[in-house]
Design an enzyme around this catalytic site. Sequence first.
Site, PDB file in Angstrom:
ATOM      1  N   TYR A 191      41.504  46.124  87.418  1.00  0.00           N
ATOM      2  CA  TYR A 191      41.268  47.105  86.348  1.00  0.00           C
ATOM      3  C   TYR A 191      39.949  46.741  85.685  1.00  0.00           C
ATOM      4  O   TYR A 191      39.702  45.572  85.389  1.00  0.00           O
ATOM      5  CB  TYR A 191      42.414  47.043  85.330  1.00  0.00           C
ATOM      6  N   ASP A 219      33.586  41.088  87.165  1.00  0.00           N
ATOM      7  CA  ASP A 219      34.197  41.485  85.906  1.00  0.00           C
ATOM      8  C   ASP A 219      34.988  40.298  85.365  1.00  0.00           C
ATOM      9  O   ASP A 219      36.095  40.014  85.817  1.00  0.00           O
ATOM     10  CB  ASP A 219      35.108  42.705  86.125  1.00  0.00           C
ATOM     11  N   LYS A 230      36.860  40.205  75.592  1.00  0.00           N
ATOM     12  CA  LYS A 230      37.987  39.396  75.116  1.00  0.00           C
ATOM     13  C   LYS A 230      37.548  38.112  74.389  1.00  0.00           C
ATOM     14  O   LYS A 230      37.231  38.177  73.216  1.00  0.00           O
ATOM     15  CB  LYS A 230      38.959  39.123  76.257  1.00  0.00           C
TER      16      LYS A 230
END
Length: 428
Positions: free
Chosen positions: A142, A237, A270
């Site tokens: 994702y 990512d 994050k």
Amino acid sequence: MASNTELFERAARVIPGGVNSPVRAFRAVGGTPRFIARGEGAHIIDAEGRRYIDYIGSWGPMILGHGHPAVLEAVRQAAAEGFSFGAPTEREIELAEEILKLVPSMDQVRLVSSGTEATMSAIRLARGATGRAKFIKFEGCYHGHTDALLVKAGSGLATFGHPTSAGVTPGAAADTVVLEYNNVAQLEAAFAQHGQELACAIVEPIAGNMNFVRASVPFMAALRRLCTQHGALLVLDEVMTGFRVGLGSAQAHYAALIPGFAPDISVFGKVIGGGMPLAAFGAKRAVMQHLAPLGGVYQAGTLSGNPVATACGLATLREIQKPGFFDALSARTRQLVEGLKAVAAENGVPFSADCEGGMFGFFLLPELPQNYTAVMTTDKERFNRFFHAMLDAGVYLAPALYEAGFVSAAHTGADIDATLAAARAALL
Ligand SMILES: Cc1ncc(COP(=O)(O)O)c(C=O)c1O
């Protein structure tokens, strides 16, 4: 005091599904989501005053636990100075310098406000830098909810993707090639077929959105080699893995296993925001110079590099660089994972688990799965029963079998022991 049920009903009247991000709604596991009133270290306390050991940590950012004093103080100071100016601030430079010091594959970073924004911009940058349209992504990874990334595999080898969301047009999905994770043969075939048209391949180095699945070393090495051979950029990512699986992030882990390994573009989120809306993408100068205002790839944001978010991220990054931080975090996470394996073995439950730094995953499967299809063979009903038994015992795990878990520096040996005691009862 309103109950979780009352709050959920009230929320559902004014917010679609009662939540602002779908997985929070507990649809995968059933039941009523807990409305969180506050966090304290490794614990969260819900609206009814119930305390849980938190293994979600806001889906990764809270690596220090909730309310770390140094981070709290940095945020208080920054907030008093001003929330947002829409003009550059010195703290943005400090955060960029701090990130670059730890990630040698990048010369420059651009700060943005969410992981979705960062991956979207990274893909645009790769397309702008190469002048090519197509890119590869892997099933089960994702990368946020940009149209071109909400795409699943079509039938057959290396077909173009199909939208996974209503509202994504076939056109938006048409340049996305979706392949199986950890499948080197399929990767070779896709590059043979589309190599000259590929701007990039984007991958989660340790996939945290199909629970916890590592890219195998041969797969990652092939990805690097094929991108280089065909003039495509490799985009890692690291929104989830960045500064979470180790101080050098997942790319340092693979660089230690694959000589010369480095991504072309990296994406972070994050942990670099410490729980505030902050993300980043970066690369070598030659790639980053394609970005506006230097180059023709447009990218912008009213709140990008927000002063309070950068203060939170900076304080967080400084804490995780203290000597021994990742050794202690990794040991604590391993204690949990090894403990869970032992409890499952005692009970004869099919079980496998893995971890790196402060990120972990477990499966009600005898072997660690290597791709999305294998992850989804998990006995869903059994997972859901386990999830609810743990929640009732005060252990807050991710409410879906395809999500990773997170341990923070605030988790104590006693938290792990309490978790294992709950698991012993729940796995019977
Ligand atoms: C690997 C990865 N990339 C991108 C994103 C999107 O980030 P955000 O939710 O901040 O938009 C996520 C979110 O969980 C993620 O795990």
